[in-house]
Design a protein around this motif. Structure first.
Motif, PDB file in Angstrom:
ATOM      1  N   CYS A 101       0.807  -1.216   0.000  1.00  0.00           N
ATOM      2  CA  CYS A 101       0.000   0.000   0.000  1.00  0.00           C
ATOM      3  C   CYS A 101       0.846   1.275   0.000  1.00  0.00           C
ATOM      4  O   CYS A 101       0.307   2.364  -0.186  1.00  0.00           O
ATOM      5  CB  CYS A 101      -0.930   0.019   1.201  1.00  0.00           C
ATOM      6  SG  CYS A 101      -2.107  -1.365   1.221  1.00  0.00           S
ATOM      7  N   ASP A 102       2.160   1.125   0.211  1.00  0.00           N
ATOM      8  CA  ASP A 102       2.983   2.332   0.221  1.00  0.00           C
ATOM      9  C   ASP A 102       3.710   2.552  -1.096  1.00  0.00           C
ATOM     10  O   ASP A 102       3.916   3.692  -1.517  1.00  0.00           O
ATOM     11  CB  ASP A 102       3.999   2.276   1.364  1.00  0.00           C
ATOM     12  CG  ASP A 102       4.822   0.993   1.347  1.00  0.00           C
ATOM     13  OD1 ASP A 102       5.726   0.872   2.192  1.00  0.00           O
ATOM     14  OD2 ASP A 102       4.555   0.117   0.498  1.00  0.00           O
ATOM     15  N   SER A 103       4.101   1.471  -1.754  1.00  0.00           N
ATOM     16  CA  SER A 103       4.869   1.631  -2.989  1.00  0.00           C
ATOM     17  C   SER A 103       4.221   0.966  -4.200  1.00  0.00           C
ATOM     18  O   SER A 103       4.784   1.022  -5.297  1.00  0.00           O
ATOM     19  CB  SER A 103       6.279   1.062  -2.810  1.00  0.00           C
ATOM     20  OG  SER A 103       6.200  -0.287  -2.374  1.00  0.00           O
ATOM     21  N   TRP A 104       3.056   0.354  -4.000  1.00  0.00           N
ATOM     22  CA  TRP A 104       2.280  -0.247  -5.108  1.00  0.00           C
ATOM     23  C   TRP A 104       3.078  -1.340  -5.824  1.00  0.00           C
ATOM     24  O   TRP A 104       2.902  -1.552  -7.021  1.00  0.00           O
ATOM     25  CB  TRP A 104       1.824   0.815  -6.101  1.00  0.00           C
ATOM     26  CG  TRP A 104       1.092   1.944  -5.464  1.00  0.00           C
ATOM     27  CD1 TRP A 104       1.556   3.210  -5.253  1.00  0.00           C
ATOM     28  CD2 TRP A 104      -0.240   1.928  -4.923  1.00  0.00           C
ATOM     29  NE1 TRP A 104       0.592   3.975  -4.624  1.00  0.00           N
ATOM     30  CE2 TRP A 104      -0.521   3.222  -4.411  1.00  0.00           C
ATOM     31  CE3 TRP A 104      -1.231   0.944  -4.822  1.00  0.00           C
ATOM     32  CZ2 TRP A 104      -1.730   3.554  -3.810  1.00  0.00           C
ATOM     33  CZ3 TRP A 104      -2.442   1.281  -4.227  1.00  0.00           C
ATOM     34  CH2 TRP A 104      -2.683   2.571  -3.724  1.00  0.00           C
ATOM     35  N   LEU A 105       3.915  -2.055  -5.101  1.00  0.00           N
ATOM     36  CA  LEU A 105       4.672  -3.156  -5.684  1.00  0.00           C
ATOM     37  C   LEU A 105       3.950  -4.475  -5.443  1.00  0.00           C
ATOM     38  O   LEU A 105       3.308  -4.640  -4.397  1.00  0.00           O
ATOM     39  CB  LEU A 105       6.077  -3.222  -5.078  1.00  0.00           C
ATOM     40  CG  LEU A 105       6.973  -2.024  -5.383  1.00  0.00           C
ATOM     41  CD1 LEU A 105       8.294  -2.156  -4.636  1.00  0.00           C
ATOM     42  CD2 LEU A 105       7.205  -1.891  -6.875  1.00  0.00           C
ATOM     43  N   PRO A 106       4.033  -5.420  -6.372  1.00  0.00           N
ATOM     44  CA  PRO A 106       3.320  -6.692  -6.194  1.00  0.00           C
ATOM     45  C   PRO A 106       3.847  -7.472  -4.996  1.00  0.00           C
ATOM     46  O   PRO A 106       5.042  -7.436  -4.698  1.00  0.00           O
ATOM     47  CB  PRO A 106       3.578  -7.439  -7.504  1.00  0.00           C
ATOM     48  CG  PRO A 106       4.762  -6.789  -8.101  1.00  0.00           C
ATOM     49  CD  PRO A 106       4.767  -5.379  -7.646  1.00  0.00           C
ATOM     50  N   ILE A 107       2.934  -8.166  -4.322  1.00  0.00           N
ATOM     51  CA  ILE A 107       3.276  -8.995  -3.169  1.00  0.00           C
ATOM     52  C   ILE A 107       3.338 -10.451  -3.624  1.00  0.00           C
ATOM     53  O   ILE A 107       2.353 -10.988  -4.138  1.00  0.00           O
ATOM     54  CB  ILE A 107       2.221  -8.846  -2.064  1.00  0.00           C
ATOM     55  CG1 ILE A 107       2.179  -7.410  -1.558  1.00  0.00           C
ATOM     56  CG2 ILE A 107       2.493  -9.819  -0.916  1.00  0.00           C
ATOM     57  CD1 ILE A 107       1.043  -7.134  -0.591  1.00  0.00           C
TER      58      ILE A 107
END
Length: 121
Positions: A101-107
């Motif tokens: 939610c902070d950097s919009w990177l895939p989990i």
């Protein structure tokens, strides 16, 4: 088991519209920020848009701002991407994923089969 199923892609003319959907399962959907990504063969996957858990905070890549709208329905565990004023450079395979939610990177590495969008001039 985390699973994403994307749909809604197709072939349209320059300036056309499409609405993509992504149905998620296997995890507590409403607890995660979600995002749309796209990839062209030979290039890295790029982030297109992201949305907070409740839908209040939204991110867009500069290339799609003003044309694409991301939304989510937590009751249906479904993520949407309304794409208007499509351009040939939007042609790609589109995927959805859980994101930070902070950097919009895939989990993790949980990707569906994607849905192909082709825009012709």
């Amino acid at each position: 088991q985390v699973r994403m199923v994307e749909s809604g892609g197709g072939s349209v003319q320059d300036g056309g519209s499409l609405r993509l959907s992504c149905v998620a399962s296997g995890y507590f959907y409403s607890s995660y920020c979600m995002g749309w990504f796209r990839q062209v063969p030979g290039k890295e996957r790029e982030g297109v848009a992201g949305v907070f858990t409740g839908g209040s905070v939204i991110y867009y890549a500069d290339s799609v701002k003003g044309r694409f709208t991301i939304s989510r329905d937590n009751n249906k565990k479904t993520l949407y991407l309304q794409m208007n004023s499509l351009k040939p450079e939007d042609t790609a395979m589109y995927y959805c994923a859980r994101v930070t939610c902070d950097s919009w990177l895939p989990i993790g590495n949980y990707w569906g089969q994607g849905t192909q969008v082709t825009v012709s001039s």
